[in-house]
Motif scaffolding. Structure first.
Motif, PDB file in Angstrom:
ATOM      1  N   LYS A  13      37.598  44.068 -18.164  1.00 21.69           N
ATOM      2  CA  LYS A  13      38.768  44.103 -17.273  1.00 21.69           C
ATOM      3  C   LYS A  13      39.406  42.731 -17.098  1.00 21.69           C
ATOM      4  O   LYS A  13      40.599  42.614 -16.878  1.00 21.69           O
ATOM      5  CB  LYS A  13      38.349  44.636 -15.896  1.00 21.69           C
ATOM      6  CG  LYS A  13      38.256  46.138 -15.848  1.00 21.69           C
ATOM      7  CD  LYS A  13      38.118  46.621 -14.415  1.00 21.69           C
ATOM      8  CE  LYS A  13      38.030  48.127 -14.391  1.00 21.69           C
ATOM      9  NZ  LYS A  13      37.413  48.663 -13.188  1.00 21.69           N
ATOM     10  N   TYR A  14      38.583  41.679 -17.163  1.00 19.04           N
ATOM     11  CA  TYR A  14      39.143  40.345 -16.977  1.00 19.04           C
ATOM     12  C   TYR A  14      40.154  40.027 -18.080  1.00 19.04           C
ATOM     13  O   TYR A  14      41.209  39.456 -17.822  1.00 19.04           O
ATOM     14  CB  TYR A  14      38.038  39.276 -16.950  1.00 19.04           C
ATOM     15  CG  TYR A  14      38.586  37.915 -16.617  1.00 19.04           C
ATOM     16  CD1 TYR A  14      39.033  37.618 -15.333  1.00 19.04           C
ATOM     17  CD2 TYR A  14      38.727  36.940 -17.597  1.00 19.04           C
ATOM     18  CE1 TYR A  14      39.580  36.389 -15.024  1.00 19.04           C
ATOM     19  CE2 TYR A  14      39.275  35.699 -17.295  1.00 19.04           C
ATOM     20  CZ  TYR A  14      39.693  35.429 -16.013  1.00 19.04           C
ATOM     21  OH  TYR A  14      40.249  34.210 -15.710  1.00 19.04           O
ATOM     22  N   LEU A  15      39.845  40.462 -19.323  1.00 21.01           N
ATOM     23  CA  LEU A  15      40.774  40.188 -20.422  1.00 21.01           C
ATOM     24  C   LEU A  15      42.025  41.059 -20.293  1.00 21.01           C
ATOM     25  O   LEU A  15      43.129  40.629 -20.647  1.00 21.01           O
ATOM     26  CB  LEU A  15      40.083  40.404 -21.776  1.00 21.01           C
ATOM     27  CG  LEU A  15      38.955  39.401 -22.091  1.00 21.01           C
ATOM     28  CD1 LEU A  15      38.444  39.595 -23.509  1.00 21.01           C
ATOM     29  CD2 LEU A  15      39.405  37.952 -21.903  1.00 21.01           C
ATOM     30  N   ASP A  16      41.880  42.290 -19.752  1.00 12.30           N
ATOM     31  CA  ASP A  16      43.064  43.138 -19.504  1.00 12.30           C
ATOM     32  C   ASP A  16      43.984  42.443 -18.498  1.00 12.30           C
ATOM     33  O   ASP A  16      45.208  42.410 -18.632  1.00 12.30           O
ATOM     34  CB  ASP A  16      42.665  44.501 -18.929  1.00 12.30           C
ATOM     35  CG  ASP A  16      41.821  45.298 -19.909  1.00 12.30           C
ATOM     36  OD1 ASP A  16      41.854  44.968 -21.106  1.00 12.30           O
ATOM     37  OD2 ASP A  16      41.126  46.225 -19.467  1.00 12.30           O
ATOM     38  N   TYR A  17      43.338  41.889 -17.453  1.00 17.57           N
ATOM     39  CA  TYR A  17      44.094  41.175 -16.410  1.00 17.57           C
ATOM     40  C   TYR A  17      44.854  39.999 -17.025  1.00 17.57           C
ATOM     41  O   TYR A  17      46.047  39.806 -16.781  1.00 17.57           O
ATOM     42  CB  TYR A  17      43.078  40.711 -15.360  1.00 17.57           C
ATOM     43  CG  TYR A  17      43.526  39.593 -14.452  1.00 17.57           C
ATOM     44  CD1 TYR A  17      44.244  39.866 -13.289  1.00 17.57           C
ATOM     45  CD2 TYR A  17      43.198  38.268 -14.722  1.00 17.57           C
ATOM     46  CE1 TYR A  17      44.641  38.832 -12.444  1.00 17.57           C
ATOM     47  CE2 TYR A  17      43.581  37.238 -13.887  1.00 17.57           C
ATOM     48  CZ  TYR A  17      44.302  37.524 -12.753  1.00 17.57           C
ATOM     49  OH  TYR A  17      44.688  36.506 -11.924  1.00 17.57           O
ATOM     50  N   GLN A  18      44.164  39.220 -17.878  1.00 20.65           N
ATOM     51  CA  GLN A  18      44.805  38.062 -18.499  1.00 20.65           C
ATOM     52  C   GLN A  18      45.939  38.511 -19.432  1.00 20.65           C
ATOM     53  O   GLN A  18      46.985  37.860 -19.504  1.00 20.65           O
ATOM     54  CB  GLN A  18      43.775  37.234 -19.283  1.00 20.65           C
ATOM     55  CG  GLN A  18      42.803  36.461 -18.408  1.00 20.65           C
ATOM     56  CD  GLN A  18      43.417  35.226 -17.774  1.00 20.65           C
ATOM     57  OE1 GLN A  18      44.593  34.911 -17.967  1.00 20.65           O
ATOM     58  NE2 GLN A  18      42.638  34.520 -16.973  1.00 20.65           N
ATOM     59  N   ALA A  19      45.735  39.640 -20.144  1.00 18.43           N
ATOM     60  CA  ALA A  19      46.754  40.122 -21.094  1.00 18.43           C
ATOM     61  C   ALA A  19      48.049  40.437 -20.356  1.00 18.43           C
ATOM     62  O   ALA A  19      49.152  40.153 -20.830  1.00 18.43           O
ATOM     63  CB  ALA A  19      46.241  41.345 -21.834  1.00 18.43           C
ATOM     64  N   ARG A  20      47.918  40.999 -19.164  1.00 17.24           N
ATOM     65  CA  ARG A  20      49.113  41.331 -18.375  1.00 17.24           C
ATOM     66  C   ARG A  20      49.925  40.070 -18.067  1.00 17.24           C
ATOM     67  O   ARG A  20      51.156  40.057 -18.135  1.00 17.24           O
ATOM     68  CB  ARG A  20      48.664  42.010 -17.077  1.00 17.24           C
ATOM     69  CG  ARG A  20      49.793  42.264 -16.163  1.00 17.24           C
ATOM     70  CD  ARG A  20      49.392  42.975 -14.904  1.00 17.24           C
ATOM     71  NE  ARG A  20      50.437  42.797 -13.939  1.00 17.24           N
ATOM     72  CZ  ARG A  20      50.267  42.857 -12.638  1.00 17.24           C
ATOM     73  NH1 ARG A  20      49.082  43.133 -12.148  1.00 17.24           N
ATOM     74  NH2 ARG A  20      51.275  42.666 -11.831  1.00 17.24           N
TER      75      ARG A  20
END
Ligand code: SAM
Length: 246
Positions: A13-20
């Motif tokens: 989820k942390y990488l999803d957050y960063q991708a946004r």
């Protein structure tokens, strides 16, 4: 033995957050970018050789946005995790930015004009923070500037929280240091008095219905300020701007 930050910053989820936030800059990053511009105008006018390092750069998002805004800067991304650095080096949008490993608890021989610490200071307990500040001071040239976005409080209160959650099963560390401690350590390491500016976010961040979703959300006070929360934890976020004595 010093403790490593959680591997939760490398996956899920942390990488999803960063991708946004690669597509759309985070509001707090917008304020950091404005501070970089102010510092360039005030202390480095006309210079095209300024070396700026983002320490704890993670996926390189801030550097990505900064390069678009200030293409003349020489940009460096440093992080403790080789995996994070390798991922940045593999992204074509970040090519031309110098990425490398640095655990800021250890000294570095590199020297920069501007250091950015975006959500990094909370990892360090007071005793570690003394070394970290000394290392940061050494890696800044005289008259260089340190800019941070951090969880800091204006009281005489040092807070240590350990969060166990799905993303951080071994425990994520959140130290909320006082302005006074940070100012004292900065002074000890040759910095001028710092400016602390509590961050007023101009938009609402929604609260998820999923109790496992710990992304920051905001709650408005009667006065209209927005308070930041991560799950049950209040986040006293602020920007710090400080110059090393010339
Ligand atoms: C909370 S994340 C923030 C990432 C990014 N700066 C941002 O604002 O989105 C913290 C980052 O700091 C890195 N980090 C943690 N401890 C570090 C250390 N001792 N030295 C350098 N980087 C560190 C982590 O690997 C992670 O990428």
């Amino acid at each position: 033995m010093q403790e490593l930050p959680t591997q939760g910053y490398l996956a899920g989820k942390y990488l999803d957050y960063q991708a946004r936030y690669r597509k759309e800059m985070r509001k707090s990053d917008g304020t950091l970018l404005t501070l970089v511009r102010e510092m360039l105008e005030q202390y480095f006018p006309g210079r095209t050789d300024i070396r700026l390092a983002d320490i704890g750069c993670s996926t390189g998002n801030f550097l990505f946005h900064l390069r678009q805004a200030e293409p003349q800067l020489r940009l460096y991304g440093r992080d403790i995790y080789p995996e994070a650095i390798a991922a940045c080096q593999a992204v074509p949008e970040l090519s031309g930015i110098d990425f490398g490993i640095w655990d800021v608890r250890e000294p570095s021989r590199e020297r920069f004009d501007i250091l950015v610490l975006n959500a990094l200071l909370h990892f360090f307990k007071e005793e570690e923070l003394c070394n970290v500040m000394a290392n940061l001071a050494d890696s800044l040239l005289p008259g260089g500037v340190l800019l941070a976005f951090a969880w800091l409080n204006p009281f005489e209160q040092e807070i240590h929280i350990r969060e166990f959650s799905a993303a951080h099963p071994n425990g994520a560390i959140l130290n909320i240091h006082s302005y006074a401690l940070i100012a004292r350590l900065l002074a000890k390491n040759g910095f001028e008095p710092p400016r602390f500016t509590p961050f007023q976010i101009p938009i609402d961040l929604p609260l998820s219905e999923d109790p496992g979703d710990l992304r920051t959300y905001t709650v408005q006070t009667l006065g209209g300020d927005r308070l930041h929360f991560r799950g049950a934890i209040f986040e006293p976020v602020c920007h710090v701007c400080v110059r090393k004595k010339p």
